[in-house]
Write a protein that holds these residues in place. Structure first.
Motif, PDB file in Angstrom:
ATOM      1  N   ARG A 173       5.153 -88.960  18.666  1.00 51.17           N
ATOM      2  CA  ARG A 173       6.260 -88.673  19.560  1.00 51.17           C
ATOM      3  C   ARG A 173       7.400 -89.646  19.277  1.00 51.17           C
ATOM      4  NH1 ARG A 173       3.054 -88.734  25.068  1.00 51.17           N
ATOM      5  NH2 ARG A 173       1.890 -90.228  23.810  1.00 51.17           N
ATOM      6  N   ALA A 174       8.591 -89.263  19.717  1.00 51.69           N
ATOM      7  CA  ALA A 174       9.781 -90.089  19.462  1.00 51.69           C
ATOM      8  C   ALA A 174       9.536 -91.530  19.897  1.00 51.69           C
ATOM      9  CB  ALA A 174      10.983 -89.500  20.194  1.00 51.69           C
ATOM     10  N   ARG A 175       8.919 -91.704  21.071  1.00 45.06           N
ATOM     11  CA  ARG A 175       8.743 -93.065  21.587  1.00 45.06           C
ATOM     12  C   ARG A 175       7.804 -93.882  20.704  1.00 45.06           C
ATOM     13  NH1 ARG A 175       4.961 -91.045  26.548  1.00 45.06           N
ATOM     14  NH2 ARG A 175       6.485 -89.396  26.570  1.00 45.06           N
ATOM     15  N   GLU A 176       6.837 -93.177  20.043  1.00 43.52           N
ATOM     16  CA  GLU A 176       5.922 -93.925  19.172  1.00 43.52           C
ATOM     17  C   GLU A 176       6.618 -94.379  17.891  1.00 43.52           C
ATOM     18  OE1 GLU A 176       2.104 -91.675  21.059  1.00 43.52           O
ATOM     19  OE2 GLU A 176       3.240 -90.770  19.437  1.00 43.52           O
ATOM     20  N   ILE A 177       7.500 -93.518  17.386  1.00 47.07           N
ATOM     21  CA  ILE A 177       8.292 -93.918  16.216  1.00 47.07           C
ATOM     22  C   ILE A 177       9.197 -95.087  16.600  1.00 47.07           C
ATOM     23  CG2 ILE A 177      10.035 -93.161  14.555  1.00 47.07           C
ATOM     24  CD1 ILE A 177       7.556 -91.656  14.077  1.00 47.07           C
ATOM     25  N   GLN A 211       7.206 -98.201  16.926  1.00 46.44           N
ATOM     26  CA  GLN A 211       6.758 -98.741  15.650  1.00 46.44           C
ATOM     27  C   GLN A 211       7.851 -99.554  14.971  1.00 46.44           C
ATOM     28  OE1 GLN A 211       5.332 -95.995  12.603  1.00 46.44           O
ATOM     29  NE2 GLN A 211       5.781 -97.564  11.077  1.00 46.44           N
ATOM     30  N   ALA A 256      13.759 -92.645  15.608  1.00 45.98           N
ATOM     31  CA  ALA A 256      13.098 -91.805  16.608  1.00 45.98           C
ATOM     32  C   ALA A 256      13.841 -90.499  16.837  1.00 45.98           C
ATOM     33  CB  ALA A 256      12.971 -92.580  17.918  1.00 45.98           C
ATOM     34  N   ARG A 305      10.459 -81.757  23.066  1.00 47.11           N
ATOM     35  CA  ARG A 305      10.089 -82.418  21.813  1.00 47.11           C
ATOM     36  C   ARG A 305       8.720 -83.086  21.867  1.00 47.11           C
ATOM     37  NH1 ARG A 305      14.030 -85.819  17.899  1.00 47.11           N
ATOM     38  NH2 ARG A 305      12.053 -86.581  17.147  1.00 47.11           N
ATOM     39  N   ASP A 306       8.484 -83.807  22.963  1.00 45.70           N
ATOM     40  CA  ASP A 306       7.226 -84.551  23.063  1.00 45.70           C
ATOM     41  C   ASP A 306       6.024 -83.614  23.206  1.00 45.70           C
ATOM     42  OD1 ASP A 306       8.418 -86.926  22.728  1.00 45.70           O
ATOM     43  OD2 ASP A 306       8.269 -87.583  24.821  1.00 45.70           O
ATOM     44  N   ALA A 321       5.217 -82.267  19.941  1.00 41.63           N
ATOM     45  CA  ALA A 321       4.537 -83.284  19.136  1.00 41.63           C
ATOM     46  C   ALA A 321       3.052 -83.327  19.491  1.00 41.63           C
ATOM     47  CB  ALA A 321       5.188 -84.646  19.343  1.00 41.63           C
ATOM     48  N   ARG A 333       1.271 -80.356  18.035  1.00 41.36           N
ATOM     49  CA  ARG A 333       0.994 -80.575  16.613  1.00 41.36           C
ATOM     50  C   ARG A 333      -0.157 -81.548  16.440  1.00 41.36           C
ATOM     51  NH1 ARG A 333       6.778 -80.962  16.437  1.00 41.36           N
ATOM     52  NH2 ARG A 333       6.730 -83.231  16.195  1.00 41.36           N
ATOM     53  N   ARG A 334      -0.129 -82.629  17.229  1.00 44.47           N
ATOM     54  CA  ARG A 334      -1.135 -83.677  17.091  1.00 44.47           C
ATOM     55  C   ARG A 334      -2.547 -83.138  17.304  1.00 44.47           C
ATOM     56  NH1 ARG A 334      -0.486 -88.922  20.815  1.00 44.47           N
ATOM     57  NH2 ARG A 334       1.437 -88.965  19.646  1.00 44.47           N
ATOM     58  N   TYR A 342      -2.573 -91.820  15.687  1.00 44.81           N
ATOM     59  CA  TYR A 342      -1.773 -91.257  16.774  1.00 44.81           C
ATOM     60  C   TYR A 342      -2.640 -90.623  17.855  1.00 44.81           C
ATOM     61  CZ  TYR A 342       2.384 -92.367  14.197  1.00 44.81           C
ATOM     62  OH  TYR A 342       3.366 -93.050  13.570  1.00 44.81           O
TER      63      TYR A 342
END
Ligand SMILES: Nc1ncnc2c1ncn2[C@@H]1O[C@H](COP(=O)(O)OP(=O)(O)OP(=O)(O)O)[C@@H](O)[C@H]1O
Ligand SMILES: [Mg+2]
Lengths: 401, 242
Positions: A318-322, A325, A390, B87-88, B91, B94-95, B123
């Motif tokens: 997810r954006a927040r994980e990118i 990181q 992100a 978006r999340d 994600a 997909r995950r 992830y």
């Protein structure tokens, strides 16, 4: 768990980009190292000033003849003091110890060794006023002071230079053209502002006047205020008294100097604090530049790793994980830079301090602050690149060349 | 960190596209990459997507893979309308349910095959030991157990693609999307990779949707969908059915 895994990912990425990671951290290394070195050095200088002054005697005042305006606008040396001035100070100013000082420079010799040193002619009060202690032997006797007897007390440096390992007490030392008997040795005091305070010979005032200078002059009057905090009052009294005795009119300037050690200490302290702040500020700018360096290289890194980011997004990041990181990468790098910087800064301080003969002080709060600041630098300057990463679109990122 | 709750209502199809459109740009420069696609894919199928260049295959794969959302029409994945997810949520979808294999492998450089394969599990928040075991198993499955410490630069193209497949299947996805997975491989390694995909489809029940330009590969598929100008031109069964 996610935070830990992000940390693992960030470490892996840092390891993968080893060379660049080092470069990224370099700016922070230099910034932190210079802040630490500058501030510690400044503090060491400040501490040394305080230490020196208290060693000299914090309540000490030096009185010296100054310059006077002479005919034709030139300046001439003012008349020196005489024993009557000393007597007047003793009798009219309360709570002081007064010692005269006549000084000369002479070559002293014993056996086949000799050295040039400074000779001070004074009285027993001098030891108290200057904070000196006699390590071996004795002070002057009243009779010796009265007669200007050829006796002397040696500083440790003179002992080393002229006696080597021989025992000085009871020997006869040649001073210029006269000789005198060694009756005592002073305890070492070390050097003060680049001057070796142990390179000295102390004799009765009259002995120096008669045998070395040939004059009745007293070059310096040492005055010590007995009670702490009274040196300002003593200074004012001294000025009034001496102006009166030297017949100065109200419109004439003092033709003598009164140096107050407490005042000098305060001045030097505030100067060194100002210098410390200034150097620290300059160094902080380099830390800022280091932060901008991190941002720069992280931005390049994000662009270069666009495909990698695309893969991570496709895999389900997810954006927040990118964001996390890249932020963690920046923070790890800058904290690592801070660590190396602290080590270098402390090392650098140590080297400079030992070269300059100053005390080695490491301020713990500075070290902690440096860590906190380098972490903050990582967050602040890592945020923009991380956000850029992100916000990437997964498809565009995967197609990136 | 849990999977989005998907409640199968009377077991809906795995994938259901109804009148899906995808438009790039606006006004004069508008491109209708997909112009009304209807397509239903059931679990366990091996679908091969064909069609001339620019016919919209990749655009359709991106939508199916939840990397993109349609401009019009609806896409339901296990009955859930994907168009309504942010978006999340995409994600997370997909995950937990999808796997991807790309034409250009897209392995992380200077990173061992093992670490590449472990990545999707990171992830998922899986602990290091379990992750390691699962990745080793996936590498074993693609026949690269002895190359676990090699970095992509130390692997041949076919081996790299097999690592990429291992990475896609290590999470045991429901569907595996592959856009021209053999596009960069020679014919021998192409058949290695195809046999691997077929095995995954047959033995593990992983649904496979794959784009290719090579007609000689159609016999691996259970179904062949051909695109033209953003629409489905033909939809025929293949010989590769179970
Ligand atoms: N990001 C984009 N912006 C604008 N137009 C796009 C974009 N992506 C694809 N297109 C257009 O959409 C149409 C379909 O493209 P797509 O990539 O789906 O084709 P394809 O069938 O995969 O072709 P190929 O076999 O060459 O890969 C093309 O006309 C392409 O120019
Ligand atoms: Mg394509």
């Amino acid at each position: 768990m996610i935070l830990w895994n992000t940390f693992v990912l960030a470490l892996a990425a840092i390891r993968r980009n080893g060379g660049r990671s080092l470069l990224t951290a370099l700016g922070v290394v230099i910034g932190v190292a210079s802040v630490i070195a500058m501030v510690n050095l400044g503090r060491a200088a400040g501490q040394q000033v305080t230490a020196n002054i208290s060693a000299m005697g914090p309540n000490l005042l030096f009185v010296r003849p100054g310059m006077t305006a002479a005919a034709g606008g030139t300046r001439a040396e003012a008349i020196p003091f005489d024993p009557d001035d000393l007597q007047a100070i003793r009798s009219s100013i309360d709570g002081v110890i007064v010692a005269p000082g006549a000084s000369a420079s002479a070559t002293v010799a014993y056996g086949n060794l000799n050295a040039t040193t400074s000779i001070t002619g004074t009285t027993n009060e001098y030891f108290g006023v200057r904070n000196l202690t006699i390590a071996a032997g004795r002070e002057f006797e009243a009779r010796e002071l009265e007669n200007g007897a050829p006796v002397c007390i040696l500083g440790p440096t003179v002992v080393t230079n002229v006696y080597g390992s021989a025992e000085p007490l009871g020997t006869t030392l040649r001073i210029g053209a006269t000789s005198c008997q060694v009756i005592g040795v002073l305890s070492p005091k070390g050097s003060n502002m680049g001057q070796d305070q142990d390179d000295t010979v102390v004799m009765p005032l009259r002995a120096v006047q008669r045998r070395l200078t040939g004059k009745q002059d007293i070059a310096t009057i040492y005055v010590s205020a007995v009670e702490d905090g009274t040196s300002g009052r003593v200074r004012a009294d001294l000025i009034t008294l001496l102006r009166e005795r030297r017949g100065l009119r109200d419109d004439e300037a003092d033709d003598f100097d009164v140096r107050d050690m407490a005042e000098l200490a305060a001045t030097l302290q505030s100067t060194s604090a100002t210098m410390t702040a200034l150097l620290g500020a300059i160094a902080a700018v380099s830390l800022l530049v280091g932060g901008i360096g991190i941002m720069n290289i992280m931005l390049v890194s994000v662009t270069e790793r666009t495909r990698e980011i695309g893969v991570r997004l496709a895999i389900g990041a997810r954006a927040r994980e990118i964001l996390l990181q890249f932020l963690v990468e920046a923070v790890v790098l800058s904290v690592f830079g801070g660590l190396v910087g602290v080590a270098l800064g402390i090392g650098g301080t140590w080297i400079m301090v030992t070269q300059l003969g100053m005390p080695f002080v490491v301020s713990v709060e500075m070290v902690v602050a440096a860590f906190a600041v380098s972490g903050a630098v990582g967050v602040v300057f890592g945020y923009l690149p991380a956000r850029k990463a992100a916000r990437l679109d997964p498809i565009a990122a995967l197609r990136h060349e | 960190m849990t999977a989005p709750v998907i409640m199968p209502a009377a077991s809906p199809p795995l994938i259901e596209l109804v009148g899906v459109r995808r438009v790039y740009g606006e006004g004069d420069s508008e491109v209708r990459a997909l112009d009304g696609v209807d397509l239903v894919i059931q679990r366990g199928e091996f679908v091969m997507v064909m069609g001339s260049s620019g016919s919209g295959k990749s655009t359709c794969m991106n939508l199916l893979g939840c990397l993109d959302t349609p401009s019009g029409g609806s896409y339901r994945f296990l009955g859930v309308d994907v168009g309504g997810l942010d978006r999340d949520a995409l994600a997370l979808l997909r995950r937990h349910y999808l796997g991807f294999v790309f034409q250009s492998f897209n392995l992380l450089p200077r990173t061992s095959a093992m670490e590449n394969v472990e990545l999707p599990l990171v992830y998922r928040g899986m602990g290091a030991r379990k992750r390691h075991a699962a990745a080793a198993h996936a590498l074993d499955l693609v026949g690269l157990a002895n190359r676990a410490d090699h970095t992509p630069a130390q692997l041949s193209g076919g081996q790299q693609q097999r690592v990429a497949i291992a990475r896609a299947l290590v999470t045991e996805p429901m569907v595996l999307f592959a856009d021209e997975p053999t596009g960069n491989l020679d014919s021998e390694t192409t058949h290695d990779v195809m046999r691997l995909l077929q095995t995954l489809n047959r033995d593990r029940g992983i649904t496979i949707v794959m784009v290719t330009h090579e007609p000689e590969l159609t016999h691996y598929a259970s179904r062949i969908v051909t695109f033209r100008d953003g629409r489905v031109l033909s939809d025929v069964p293949g010989e590769g059915g179970r």
